[in-house]
Scaffold this motif. Sequence first.
Motif, mmCIF file in Angstrom:
data_model
loop_
_atom_site.group_PDB
_atom_site.id
_atom_site.type_symbol
_atom_site.label_atom_id
_atom_site.label_comp_id
_atom_site.label_asym_id
_atom_site.label_seq_id
_atom_site.Cartn_x
_atom_site.Cartn_y
_atom_site.Cartn_z
ATOM 1 N N ALA A 148 -17.214 43.568 112.417
ATOM 2 C CA ALA A 148 -16.758 44.929 112.172
ATOM 3 C C ALA A 148 -15.274 44.890 111.836
ATOM 4 O O ALA A 148 -14.555 43.978 112.251
ATOM 5 C CB ALA A 148 -16.992 45.792 113.414
ATOM 6 N N GLY A 149 -14.826 45.873 111.097
ATOM 7 C CA GLY A 149 -13.434 45.943 110.684
ATOM 8 C C GLY A 149 -12.511 46.277 111.834
ATOM 9 O O GLY A 149 -12.968 46.576 112.940
ATOM 10 N N PRO A 150 -11.242 46.188 111.609
ATOM 11 C CA PRO A 150 -10.678 45.854 110.313
ATOM 12 C C PRO A 150 -10.780 44.352 110.034
ATOM 13 O O PRO A 150 -10.645 43.536 110.940
ATOM 14 C CB PRO A 150 -9.213 46.275 110.439
ATOM 15 N N LEU A 151 -11.051 44.009 108.777
ATOM 16 C CA LEU A 151 -11.141 42.619 108.326
ATOM 17 C C LEU A 151 -10.296 42.446 107.073
ATOM 18 O O LEU A 151 -10.222 43.355 106.245
ATOM 19 C CB LEU A 151 -12.582 42.239 107.980
ATOM 20 N N ILE A 152 -9.712 41.281 106.936
ATOM 21 C CA ILE A 152 -8.996 40.928 105.715
ATOM 22 C C ILE A 152 -9.780 39.811 105.049
ATOM 23 O O ILE A 152 -9.913 38.717 105.614
ATOM 24 C CB ILE A 152 -7.551 40.494 106.019
ATOM 25 N N MET A 153 -10.342 40.120 103.897
ATOM 26 C CA MET A 153 -11.157 39.150 103.167
ATOM 27 C C MET A 153 -10.384 38.750 101.912
ATOM 28 O O MET A 153 -10.382 39.465 100.927
ATOM 29 C CB MET A 153 -12.510 39.749 102.814
ATOM 30 N N SER A 154 -9.724 37.616 101.990
ATOM 31 C CA SER A 154 -8.957 37.123 100.859
ATOM 32 C C SER A 154 -9.453 35.726 100.513
ATOM 33 O O SER A 154 -10.310 35.175 101.200
ATOM 34 C CB SER A 154 -7.468 37.133 101.185
ATOM 35 N N ASN A 155 -8.922 35.175 99.435
ATOM 36 C CA ASN A 155 -9.300 33.818 99.069
ATOM 37 C C ASN A 155 -9.051 32.885 100.243
ATOM 38 O O ASN A 155 -8.122 33.083 101.023
ATOM 39 C CB ASN A 155 -8.487 33.334 97.873
ATOM 40 N N ASN A 156 -9.890 31.866 100.343
ATOM 41 C CA ASN A 156 -9.719 30.807 101.325
ATOM 42 C C ASN A 156 -9.474 29.516 100.558
ATOM 43 O O ASN A 156 -9.975 29.350 99.439
ATOM 44 C CB ASN A 156 -10.981 30.665 102.185
ATOM 45 N N VAL A 157 -8.724 28.608 101.165
ATOM 46 C CA VAL A 157 -8.299 27.396 100.468
ATOM 47 C C VAL A 157 -8.543 26.175 101.347
ATOM 48 O O VAL A 157 -8.347 26.226 102.565
ATOM 49 C CB VAL A 157 -6.789 27.493 100.125
ATOM 50 N N ILE A 158 -8.956 25.071 100.703
ATOM 51 C CA ILE A 158 -8.981 23.747 101.334
ATOM 52 C C ILE A 158 -8.280 22.812 100.367
ATOM 53 O O ILE A 158 -8.619 22.760 99.175
ATOM 54 C CB ILE A 158 -10.410 23.241 101.608
ATOM 55 N N SER A 159 -7.309 22.063 100.862
ATOM 56 C CA SER A 159 -6.595 21.120 99.998
ATOM 57 C C SER A 159 -7.551 20.023 99.520
ATOM 58 O O SER A 159 -8.550 19.715 100.182
ATOM 59 C CB SER A 159 -5.414 20.493 100.743
ATOM 60 N N LEU A 160 -7.212 19.434 98.387
ATOM 61 C CA LEU A 160 -8.014 18.310 97.883
ATOM 62 C C LEU A 160 -8.021 17.183 98.907
ATOM 63 O O LEU A 160 -9.068 16.579 99.160
ATOM 64 C CB LEU A 160 -7.468 17.823 96.540
ATOM 65 N N ALA A 161 -6.874 16.912 99.535
ATOM 66 C CA ALA A 161 -6.805 15.838 100.527
ATOM 67 C C ALA A 161 -7.772 16.087 101.688
ATOM 68 O O ALA A 161 -8.485 15.167 102.121
ATOM 69 C CB ALA A 161 -5.371 15.694 101.045
ATOM 70 N N ASP A 162 -7.817 17.325 102.198
ATOM 71 C CA ASP A 162 -8.750 17.638 103.286
ATOM 72 C C ASP A 162 -10.200 17.551 102.826
ATOM 73 O O ASP A 162 -11.070 17.082 103.561
ATOM 74 C CB ASP A 162 -8.466 19.019 103.870
ATOM 75 N N MET A 163 -10.482 18.004 101.596
ATOM 76 C CA MET A 163 -11.855 17.932 101.084
ATOM 77 C C MET A 163 -12.288 16.473 100.939
ATOM 78 O O MET A 163 -13.413 16.116 101.314
ATOM 79 C CB MET A 163 -11.971 18.670 99.757
ATOM 80 N N LEU A 164 -11.406 15.633 100.424
ATOM 81 C CA LEU A 164 -11.747 14.208 100.289
ATOM 82 C C LEU A 164 -11.981 13.578 101.652
ATOM 83 O O LEU A 164 -12.878 12.741 101.811
ATOM 84 C CB LEU A 164 -10.654 13.470 99.517
ATOM 85 N N LEU A 165 -11.203 13.972 102.649
ATOM 86 C CA LEU A 165 -11.414 13.486 104.006
ATOM 87 C C LEU A 165 -12.804 13.902 104.506
ATOM 88 O O LEU A 165 -13.539 13.093 105.087
ATOM 89 C CB LEU A 165 -10.326 14.036 104.927
ATOM 90 N N LEU A 166 -13.175 15.150 104.267
ATOM 91 C CA LEU A 166 -14.487 15.645 104.700
ATOM 92 C C LEU A 166 -15.642 14.902 104.035
ATOM 93 O O LEU A 166 -16.632 14.569 104.693
ATOM 94 C CB LEU A 166 -14.622 17.141 104.377
ATOM 95 N N ILE A 167 -15.548 14.665 102.733
ATOM 96 C CA ILE A 167 -16.704 14.122 102.010
ATOM 97 C C ILE A 167 -16.754 12.599 101.952
ATOM 98 O O ILE A 167 -17.819 12.035 101.745
ATOM 99 C CB ILE A 167 -16.820 14.716 100.591
ATOM 100 N N ASN A 168 -15.615 11.925 102.142
ATOM 101 C CA ASN A 168 -15.578 10.467 101.966
ATOM 102 C C ASN A 168 -15.467 9.668 103.247
ATOM 103 O O ASN A 168 -15.588 8.455 103.223
ATOM 104 C CB ASN A 168 -14.418 10.072 101.043
ATOM 105 N N THR A 169 -15.236 10.326 104.379
ATOM 106 C CA THR A 169 -15.086 9.599 105.636
ATOM 107 C C THR A 169 -16.459 9.376 106.263
ATOM 108 O O THR A 169 -17.174 10.342 106.556
ATOM 109 C CB THR A 169 -14.191 10.382 106.624
ATOM 110 N N PRO A 170 -16.837 8.110 106.455
ATOM 111 C CA PRO A 170 -18.148 7.847 107.072
ATOM 112 C C PRO A 170 -18.149 8.188 108.561
ATOM 113 O O PRO A 170 -17.109 8.178 109.217
ATOM 114 C CB PRO A 170 -18.355 6.350 106.854
#
Length: 159
Positions: A80-102
Motif C-alpha cells: 500500500a502507498g505511499p510508494l515510490i516506483m522509479s527505475n532500479n539499477v544493478i551495476s555490470l560488476a554486480d550482475m557479473l558477480l551474480l551470474i558468473n560466481t559458482p
Amino acid sequence: MEDIQTLKFYWLKYEISAIQTLINNSPGIDCFVFSYFFANTTDESTPLQLISYAHISPANQYSSYYDTLAIYDYSALDLAGPLIMSNNVISLADMLLLINTPDPDGDKPDYLVFKPDTNDSRHVYYNVDRYKRTGTGDVHQPDPTAPINTNPSPPATIN
C-alpha cells in the motif's frame, strides 16, 4: 473503515541466457536498468512487471533492446502507498558477480529471481536470488558475497 488500495508486485525471473545476450549486444554497458512495465491488455489481473535494458557509457545512452522479466511462481508482495516506483539499477560488476560466481558445488545459476521489497523511504526495490535447475527441481544458490539488491534511482539508501 475504507479499504486501502494496494499494488501487487510479483516475483520476477530473469534467465542468465537473456542477461548474457544483453551484455553481448550492448558494447560499453555499465549497468542494467529496470523499469516498470504494464502490458497493453484488457485483462484486469495483468500485473506490473519489469523490463531490463542497458545503460551505455561513455555515450550516456540506453539500449533500444530490452527484456521483459517473466512472472515467477506467482508469488507476490502486496504493498500500500505511499510508494515510490522509479527505475532500479544493478551495476555490470554486480550482475557479473551474480551470474558468473559458482556455488560451493562449482555450479553457476540458470536464472535470477527478483523479489520485491520496500525500504523506510518507501522506494520499491528488489532482492536478487540465484537459482540452478536440477533434475529434482530448482535449487536456490547462496549469494556469492553480501546480498545484491537493485538500487532505486534516484539513489535511495537501502537499509
